[in-house]
Design an enzyme around this catalytic site. Structure first.
Site, short mmCIF file in Angstrom:
data_model
loop_
_atom_site.label_atom_id
_atom_site.label_comp_id
_atom_site.label_asym_id
_atom_site.label_seq_id
_atom_site.Cartn_x
_atom_site.Cartn_y
_atom_site.Cartn_z
N SER A 32 0.83 -1.21 0.00
CA SER A 32 0.00 0.00 0.00
C SER A 32 0.86 1.26 0.00
O SER A 32 1.69 1.47 0.89
CB SER A 32 -0.91 0.00 1.23
OG SER A 32 -1.55 1.24 1.34
N ASP A 73 -6.96 -6.42 4.34
CA ASP A 73 -6.29 -5.11 4.38
C ASP A 73 -6.26 -4.55 5.80
O ASP A 73 -7.32 -4.32 6.40
CB ASP A 73 -7.05 -4.17 3.44
CG ASP A 73 -6.43 -2.78 3.32
OD1 ASP A 73 -5.32 -2.58 3.83
OD2 ASP A 73 -7.08 -1.92 2.70
N MET A 96 -11.67 -5.72 5.71
CA MET A 96 -10.83 -4.82 6.49
C MET A 96 -10.48 -5.49 7.82
O MET A 96 -11.37 -5.91 8.56
CB MET A 96 -11.55 -3.50 6.79
CG MET A 96 -11.76 -2.57 5.62
SD MET A 96 -10.25 -2.03 4.77
CE MET A 96 -9.24 -1.39 6.10
N HIS A 135 -8.65 1.52 -3.58
CA HIS A 135 -9.56 1.28 -2.46
C HIS A 135 -10.20 2.62 -2.08
O HIS A 135 -9.54 3.50 -1.54
CB HIS A 135 -8.72 0.70 -1.30
CG HIS A 135 -9.47 0.46 -0.04
ND1 HIS A 135 -8.84 0.13 1.14
CD2 HIS A 135 -10.80 0.47 0.25
CE1 HIS A 135 -9.74 -0.03 2.10
NE2 HIS A 135 -10.94 0.17 1.58
N MET A 146 -12.24 4.77 0.11
CA MET A 146 -12.84 4.98 1.43
C MET A 146 -13.53 6.33 1.39
O MET A 146 -13.02 7.32 1.91
CB MET A 146 -11.76 4.89 2.51
CG MET A 146 -11.31 3.47 2.78
SD MET A 146 -9.73 3.40 3.62
CE MET A 146 -8.65 3.46 2.20
N ASP A 192 -4.94 3.90 -1.52
CA ASP A 192 -6.02 4.20 -0.59
C ASP A 192 -6.52 5.63 -0.74
O ASP A 192 -5.81 6.58 -0.41
CB ASP A 192 -5.51 4.03 0.85
CG ASP A 192 -5.26 2.58 1.20
OD1 ASP A 192 -6.22 1.79 1.11
OD2 ASP A 192 -4.13 2.24 1.56
N HIS A 214 -1.54 -1.15 -4.14
CA HIS A 214 -2.78 -0.77 -3.46
C HIS A 214 -2.77 0.73 -3.17
O HIS A 214 -1.82 1.25 -2.56
CB HIS A 214 -2.88 -1.57 -2.16
CG HIS A 214 -4.16 -1.40 -1.41
ND1 HIS A 214 -5.30 -2.13 -1.69
CD2 HIS A 214 -4.50 -0.60 -0.37
CE1 HIS A 214 -6.27 -1.78 -0.87
NE2 HIS A 214 -5.81 -0.85 -0.05
N MET A 240 -8.98 8.40 0.63
CA MET A 240 -9.75 8.72 1.86
C MET A 240 -10.32 10.12 1.75
O MET A 240 -9.61 11.05 1.36
CB MET A 240 -8.84 8.64 3.08
CG MET A 240 -8.20 7.29 3.26
SD MET A 240 -7.14 7.31 4.71
CE MET A 240 -6.53 5.63 4.70
C1 DX5 Z 1 -6.31 1.53 5.97
C2 DX5 Z 1 -5.97 1.29 4.51
C3 DX5 Z 1 -4.88 0.32 4.33
C4 DX5 Z 1 -3.55 0.75 4.86
C5 DX5 Z 1 -2.88 -0.48 5.34
O1 DX5 Z 1 -7.45 2.27 6.08
O2 DX5 Z 1 -7.10 0.79 3.81
O3 DX5 Z 1 -4.76 -0.10 2.96
O4 DX5 Z 1 -2.73 1.37 3.89
O5 DX5 Z 1 -1.74 -0.13 6.03
P1 DX5 Z 1 -1.06 -1.09 7.10
O6 DX5 Z 1 -0.63 -2.32 6.32
O7 DX5 Z 1 0.05 -0.28 7.62
O8 DX5 Z 1 -2.10 -1.45 8.12
ZN ZN Z 2 -6.69 -0.09 1.74
#
Ligand code: DX5
Ligand code: ZN
Length: 224
Positions: free
Chosen positions: A9, A176, A138, A67, A69, A36, A34, A38
């Site tokens: 990620s 994840d 998750m 991903h 969010m 993310d 990956h 947000m």
């Molecule tokens: C968290 C994200 C993850 C995050 C994982 O909300 O969706 O993808 O990057 O990071 P680690 O592996 O550090 O938990």
């Molecule tokens: Zn993620």
């Protein structure tokens, strides 16, 4: 255990040196990258959006696993696809018309993923499971990297894997949050096919080596 995929990620990488992170991914045994997104509304944090994904896409030679969010992801599916997303994952909790959103993702040519928060039951996907390419479970509450893996996730993965097998589906399970060398084998044994790994890869002294070791789990070479 089938061959599994590793999806480091970007969130845990050094944003001042994004090109170095992409080069590392390109040269490693990582299968997906990956990313993310947000929004500060669905999750209490804001990360990055399409401009960063497009920039990464210009250089990355691995599929981009995006991903989302965010609330109302259906408004931006085409833009994320145009930015380079190969897998687009929306959260069950943000999609009142989940079946329609899944179709919308597939219509762009991307693979459709649905993510479940730790408290969201896999049973809620029963009526739509055959349409989903990837279920992302998750194993932390979404919003931050570097959190502790929630172990109640393991029976949840198993339960979903049983449904997939019983119904003879090709849906793959991605996990994840808080995944690293200390728990990856248990996660894979429960039925995960894709491991997302942020901090355990990018905060390590040798990220490429950690990716190789995660990839080697379950293979004979690890025993040597
Ligand atoms: C968290 C994200 C993850 C995050 C994982 O909300 O969706 O993808 O990057 O990071 P680690 O592996 O550090 O938990
Ligand atoms: Zn993620």
């Amino acid at each position: 255990m089938k061959n599994h995929l590793i999806a480091p990620s970007l969130l845990a990488a050094d944003f001042l040196h994004l090109a170095d992170a992409v080069q590392l991914i390109n040269e490693s045994e990582a299968d997906w990258f990956h990313l993310d997104v947000m929004d500060g509304r669905f999750v209490p944090n804001i990360s990055f959006g399409m401009p960063i994904i497009s920039a990464v896409n210009k250089m990355c030679n691995k599929p981009l696993d995006v991903h989302l969010m965010m609330v109302e992801p259906e408004k931006y599916i085409t833009q994320f696809r145009d930015a380079g997303a190969d897998v687009i994952t929306v959260h069950y909790e943000t999609c009142p018309h989940l079946h329609r959103t899944i179709q919308q993702i597939k219509d762009t040519g991307a693979k459709a993923g649905v993510a479940l928060n730790p408290h969201t039951s896999v049973d809620l996907l029963d009526d739509v499971l055959e349409s989903i390419d990837v279920v992302l479970i998750m194993s932390v509450n979404p919003g931050y990297g570097g959190q502790k893996f929630i172990y109640q996730t393991i029976p949840k993965i198993k339960k979903l894997q049983e449904k997939v097998i019983t119904r003879n589906l090709s849906t793959i399970i991605e996990v994840d949050g808080g995944v690293g060398l200390q728990n990856a084998e248990a996660v894979l044994q429960a039925g995960a096919r894709v491991l997302v790994a942020g901090s355990s890869v990018f905060k390590a002294d040798n990220p490429v080596d950690v990716i190789s070791r995660l990839k080697a789990i379950g293979k004979d070479t690890l025993m040597a």
